[in-house]
Structure formats: structure tokens, C-alpha cells
Write an enzyme that holds these catalytic residues in place. Structure first.
Site, PDB file in Angstrom:
ATOM      1  N   ASP A   1      -1.719   1.189   3.582  1.00 46.26           N
ATOM      2  CA  ASP A   1      -1.239   0.339   2.496  1.00 46.26           C
ATOM      3  C   ASP A   1      -1.315  -1.127   2.919  1.00 46.26           C
ATOM      4  OD1 ASP A   1      -0.244  -0.288   0.019  1.00 46.26           O
ATOM      5  OD2 ASP A   1       1.852   0.049   0.566  1.00 46.26           O
TER       6      ASP A   1
ATOM      7  N   HIS B   1       3.175 -11.420  -4.940  1.00 48.04           N
ATOM      8  CA  HIS B   1       4.242 -10.502  -4.535  1.00 48.04           C
ATOM      9  C   HIS B   1       4.761 -10.873  -3.147  1.00 48.04           C
ATOM     10  CE1 HIS B   1       6.413  -6.755  -3.739  1.00 48.04           C
ATOM     11  NE2 HIS B   1       5.759  -6.688  -2.600  1.00 48.04           N
TER      12      HIS B   1
ATOM     13  N   ARG C   1      13.184 -15.185   3.281  1.00 44.63           N
ATOM     14  CA  ARG C   1      12.858 -16.327   4.138  1.00 44.63           C
ATOM     15  C   ARG C   1      12.524 -17.520   3.248  1.00 44.63           C
ATOM     16  NH1 ARG C   1       9.643 -12.251   5.892  1.00 44.63           N
ATOM     17  NH2 ARG C   1       7.935 -13.217   4.769  1.00 44.63           N
TER      18      ARG C   1
ATOM     19  N   GLU D   1       6.040   0.137  -6.831  1.00 44.20           N
ATOM     20  CA  GLU D   1       5.090  -0.924  -6.487  1.00 44.20           C
ATOM     21  C   GLU D   1       3.770  -0.627  -7.172  1.00 44.20           C
ATOM     22  OE1 GLU D   1       4.912  -1.512  -2.221  1.00 44.20           O
ATOM     23  OE2 GLU D   1       6.708  -2.786  -2.285  1.00 44.20           O
TER      24      GLU D   1
ATOM     25  N   GLU E   1       0.066  -0.777  -7.609  1.00 39.44           N
ATOM     26  CA  GLU E   1      -1.050  -1.020  -6.680  1.00 39.44           C
ATOM     27  C   GLU E   1      -2.326  -0.350  -7.196  1.00 39.44           C
ATOM     28  OE1 GLU E   1      -0.226  -0.575  -2.543  1.00 39.44           O
ATOM     29  OE2 GLU E   1       1.943  -0.859  -2.795  1.00 39.44           O
TER      30      GLU E   1
ATOM     31  N   ASP F   1       3.486   2.951  -4.986  1.00 37.51           N
ATOM     32  CA  ASP F   1       4.088   3.070  -3.652  1.00 37.51           C
ATOM     33  C   ASP F   1       5.607   2.955  -3.802  1.00 37.51           C
ATOM     34  OD1 ASP F   1       4.595   3.010  -0.917  1.00 37.51           O
ATOM     35  OD2 ASP F   1       4.248   0.853  -0.772  1.00 37.51           O
TER      36      ASP F   1
ATOM     37  N   ARG G   1      14.411   0.021  -1.193  1.00 36.19           N
ATOM     38  CA  ARG G   1      14.612  -1.316  -0.630  1.00 36.19           C
ATOM     39  C   ARG G   1      15.787  -1.388   0.340  1.00 36.19           C
ATOM     40  NH1 ARG G   1       9.674  -2.983  -1.538  1.00 36.19           N
ATOM     41  NH2 ARG G   1       9.144  -3.073  -3.748  1.00 36.19           N
TER      42      ARG G   1
ATOM     43  N   GLN H   1      14.620   0.083   3.514  1.00 36.25           N
ATOM     44  CA  GLN H   1      13.606  -0.815   4.073  1.00 36.25           C
ATOM     45  C   GLN H   1      14.223  -2.008   4.803  1.00 36.25           C
ATOM     46  OE1 GLN H   1      10.837  -2.152   1.053  1.00 36.25           O
ATOM     47  NE2 GLN H   1       9.545  -3.252   2.491  1.00 36.25           N
TER      48      GLN H   1
ATOM     49  N   TYR I   1      13.031  -2.171   8.763  1.00 38.57           N
ATOM     50  CA  TYR I   1      11.637  -2.628   8.823  1.00 38.57           C
ATOM     51  C   TYR I   1      11.302  -3.554   9.982  1.00 38.57           C
ATOM     52  CZ  TYR I   1      12.205  -7.430   7.038  1.00 38.57           C
ATOM     53  OH  TYR I   1      12.521  -8.757   6.889  1.00 38.57           O
TER      54      TYR I   1
ATOM     55  N   LYS J   1       9.235   4.151   2.692  1.00 38.78           N
ATOM     56  CA  LYS J   1       7.989   4.231   1.925  1.00 38.78           C
ATOM     57  C   LYS J   1       7.332   5.609   1.986  1.00 38.78           C
ATOM     58  CE  LYS J   1       7.188  -0.399   1.305  1.00 38.78           C
ATOM     59  NZ  LYS J   1       6.728  -1.049   0.069  1.00 38.78           N
TER      60      LYS J   1
ATOM     61  N   THR K   1       4.306   8.812  -2.594  1.00 37.37           N
ATOM     62  CA  THR K   1       3.389   7.799  -3.107  1.00 37.37           C
ATOM     63  C   THR K   1       2.544   8.475  -4.184  1.00 37.37           C
ATOM     64  OG1 THR K   1       3.284   6.754  -0.929  1.00 37.37           O
ATOM     65  CG2 THR K   1       1.582   6.133  -2.516  1.00 37.37           C
TER      66      THR K   1
ATOM     67  N   THR L   1       1.331  -4.472  -3.576  1.00 44.08           N
ATOM     68  CA  THR L   1       1.836  -4.739  -4.925  1.00 44.08           C
ATOM     69  C   THR L   1       1.076  -5.885  -5.587  1.00 44.08           C
ATOM     70  OG1 THR L   1       3.994  -4.104  -4.090  1.00 44.08           O
ATOM     71  CG2 THR L   1       3.937  -5.147  -6.249  1.00 44.08           C
TER      72      THR L   1
ATOM     73  N   GLU M   1      11.182  -8.026  -7.264  1.00 43.80           N
ATOM     74  CA  GLU M   1      10.821  -9.364  -7.751  1.00 43.80           C
ATOM     75  C   GLU M   1      11.475  -9.637  -9.101  1.00 43.80           C
ATOM     76  OE1 GLU M   1       6.323 -10.088  -7.338  1.00 43.80           O
ATOM     77  OE2 GLU M   1       6.616  -7.959  -6.977  1.00 43.80           O
TER      78      GLU M   1
HETATM   79 CA    CA Z   1       3.139  -1.143  -0.966  1.00 41.73          CA
END
Ligand code: CA
Length: 335
Positions: free
Chosen positions: A28, A35, A44, A100, A102, A134, A138, A141, A145, A154, A158, A261, A275
Site C-alpha cells: 500500500d 491526503h 504535525r 480509505e 484507493e 483500505d 485510526r 493506528q 504506528y 490496517k 482490505t 488514499t 480528513e
Molecule cells: Ca491506505
């Protein structure tokens, strides 16, 4: 007479389409720059895109064992959860389940081990494109992560559309990449030899949602987002393949490379709920009057893709859809 006989034996509604092929490896990518910027900004604010983003197509290795065909339910996963205020994590069902949007690239022709695929030959290795969801937890994650990237957030499911559209069929819909990608000079092994106007594909993508209450009241699925592949992806299909194999990594027939994404830069073009809702801080409303931040049990998510251009036959990508099933608390021992 023959057609009637066939129709009797195989009514379309009785056909369950399966995964398009046997996939050994699934990778992926993270090619959707809007995104990546939007999600990066949530965590960040001062540096939404990390320094490597404009130099290489970021990716992680996913799990092929949990690729599921469109229409298969997505079971809400359990995992380790921990908020910033909590001292210790706990085990529980994800409360921030997301989708997500994709596009998947199915590989047809393998390369030999230790034989990188040059960018000018990359598309020769592609069978075609498909739609991919996907599913992402969250809250799992955000705790797991760092430092190695997505893992259990994840790899529980899928969803892949059963339809694969060949690059030959998509030839009339080639177009140029987004301006930012065209203005950026990558390392030579990622430089396109194709004319700029041929590098990307104009594919309109849409996300639809419906809740149990909406279906009970006969309400149509609600349009969540609409975007376009060519204006969402910073990196091209050929660049993904050239980069994936530059170290000699072998791709196999049936491998799936997903783009990451695909969101546009504007409201209404978000390919994920993190988002759209600013990580749950800005709920939106469904037509049944209920608010949403992330997916609830019984929610159905459907992706659609379509190519339209005057003078050419339109192409649909079928659907990539799934419904959220409740977490399987019955199969967990007490932890
Ligand atoms: Ca993804």
C-alpha cells in the site's frame, strides 16, 4: 433460446463475484499528496509532509491474506487502544473505524529477482486497475504506528473490487499529472519517459455511505466525496513500480499495489473520514439525521469509479463496497 437457458441457470443477482486473482503480496503506497498533507497537518501542524515525501513513493507491506472481495462484511477489529490522557493501553473494539478510497494496480508480469523494472517498462507489467478500500482503525493506528508504520490498524480487512480495467481500455483517458508533480524533478530512475499528457489517468471516484436507519427509511446512499485519480496522486503508477523494484524486489503475477488514499484539495473531495471530520472533531450529518465521525456498525460504504470523455465509450469500475459488522466479542478470551 440459448440466452434464455443461460439466464435461467445463472441469474445475475445469484452471482457472487470473487477477488479478481490470487494475490501473493499486497503493498500500500501513500501517493495521495492532499491526503498525506491533510492527515499530516492533524498530527504535525508545522510539518505536514515529511522530507522524503517529494522524493520517493512512500509505502508499507500489507497482508494479502485479508484481502476480501467487494460485498464481504468488514468486521470491526479489536486492538490496543490508548488515549493521550490514559497511562496504560487497553484491549477493545476500535471506535474510530475509517475507509480509505484507493485505486489498486494489479501486476500481471513478474520481474526476476534482483532485476529492477525500468520506469519506461513499468506499465508493461500491469494487468489493470481496480478499486480498493483500505479499512483503517485510526485509534489502533495512532498508538502502534511509530516507529515502523501501520500494522494491526490496517491488516484486518482490505476490500477489492472484482473488476479489473486494463490499461489498454483506459488509453483514451490518459492525461497529465497534477501541476505539482510535473514541476518536481525526481531522481533519474523515477523520471518519466512518457509524454506528460500520457502519465496519469482521468478516473472520477466517488464515496457513498448509508446507515441502517437510512436503508430502513428507503433513503438513497449519501455522497460523501468525489475526486479524480489524476488530480489526487502525486506519484504515478509507473513510478510506484520503478521504485518498488529498484532494490531488486521481485513482483509476482497477481500482486496488488494500492495507491494510498486519493483525496482532492477541496472540501467534498476527502477520501477518508479522518480528513472529513478532522479526526472526529467535526462530525457531519447523514440524511437520517444522525451525526457521524467514524463508521458505526451497519454502515455501508461504496466506492465507484468512472471514466467519461467525449468521443469515447465510458468505462465503469463496478463497485467496491462493504458493510461494518459488529466486533466479535464472542471469540475473544478474557484478556
Ligand atoms: Ca491506505
Amino acid at each position: 433460446m440459448h440466452a434464455l437457458w443461460c439466464k435461467h441457470l445463472y441469474p445475475q443477482t445469484a452471482v457472487h463475484l470473487a477477488l479478481p486473482c490470487d494475490t501473493r503480496d499486497y503493498t500500500d503506497f501513500y501517493c495521495g499528496i492532499h491526503h498525506a498533507s491533510a492527515v499530516g497537518k492533524l498530527f504535525r501542524p508545522n510539518q505536514p509532509l515529511l522530507p522524503n515525501y517529494l522524493h520517493l513513493p512512500i509505502a508499507y507491506h500489507g497482508r494479502s491474506s485479508t484481502l476480501i472481495a467487494s460485498g464481504t462484511p468488514c468486521v470491526r477489529p479489536h486492538g490496543q487502544l490508548k488515549s493521550a490522557e490514559q497511562e496504560r493501553p487497553f484491549l477493545g473494539p476500535s471506535a474510530k473505524l475509517d475507509f480509505e478510497l484507493e485505486i489498486g494496480v494489479m501486476i500481471a508480469t513478474p520481474n526476476l529477482n534482483h532485476h529492477p523494472i525500468p520506469i519506461e517498462q513499468a506499465e508493461d507489467h500491469v494487468l489493470g486497475l481496480t478499486l480498493v478500500n483500505d479499512w483503517s482503525a485510526r485509534d489502533i493506528q495512532v498508538w502502534e504506528y511509530q516507529p515502523l508504520g501501520p500494522f494491526l490498524a490496517k491488516n484486518f480487512a482490505t476490500t477489492v473490487s472484482p473488476w479489473v480495467i486494463t490499461l489498454e481500455a483506459l488509453a483514451p483517458f490518459r492525461t497529465e499529472r497534477m501541476a505539482l508533480a510535473r514541476s518536481h524533478a525526481p531522481l533519474p530512475y523515477l523520471e518519466h519517459t512518457l509524454a506528460d499528457a500520457q502519465v496519469a489517468f482521468e478516473i472520477s471516484l466517488s464515496v457513498w455511505m448509508s446507515s441502517i436507519a437510512m436503508r430502513d427509511r428507503g433513503l438513497a446512499p449519501h455522497l460523501i466525496a468525489q475526486t479524480d485519480f489524476s488530480q489526487s496522486a502525486f506519484w504515478s503508477i509507473a513510478q510506484m513500480i520503478a521504485h518498488h523494484t529498484i532494490n531488486g524486489c521481485q513482483l509476482s503475477a497477481g500482486d496488488l499495489l494500492a495507491t494510498g488514499t486519493l483525496s482532492g484539495p477541496l472540501p467534498g473531495q476527502t477520501g477518508s473520514l479522518i480528513e472529513l471530520t478532522q479526526d472526529g472533531r467535526a462530525p457531519f450529518g447523514l440524511p437520517d439525521g444522525s451525526p457521524r465521525t467514524f463508521l458505526e456498525d451497519g454502515d455501508q460504504v461504496r466506492f465507484q469509479g468512472r471514466c467519461d470523455r467525449a468521443g469515447f465509450r465510458s468505462i465503469g469500475f463496478g463497485v467496491c463496497e462493504g458493510e461494518i459488522s459488529p466486533a466479535r466479542t464472542d471469540i475473544l478470551r478474557k484478556h
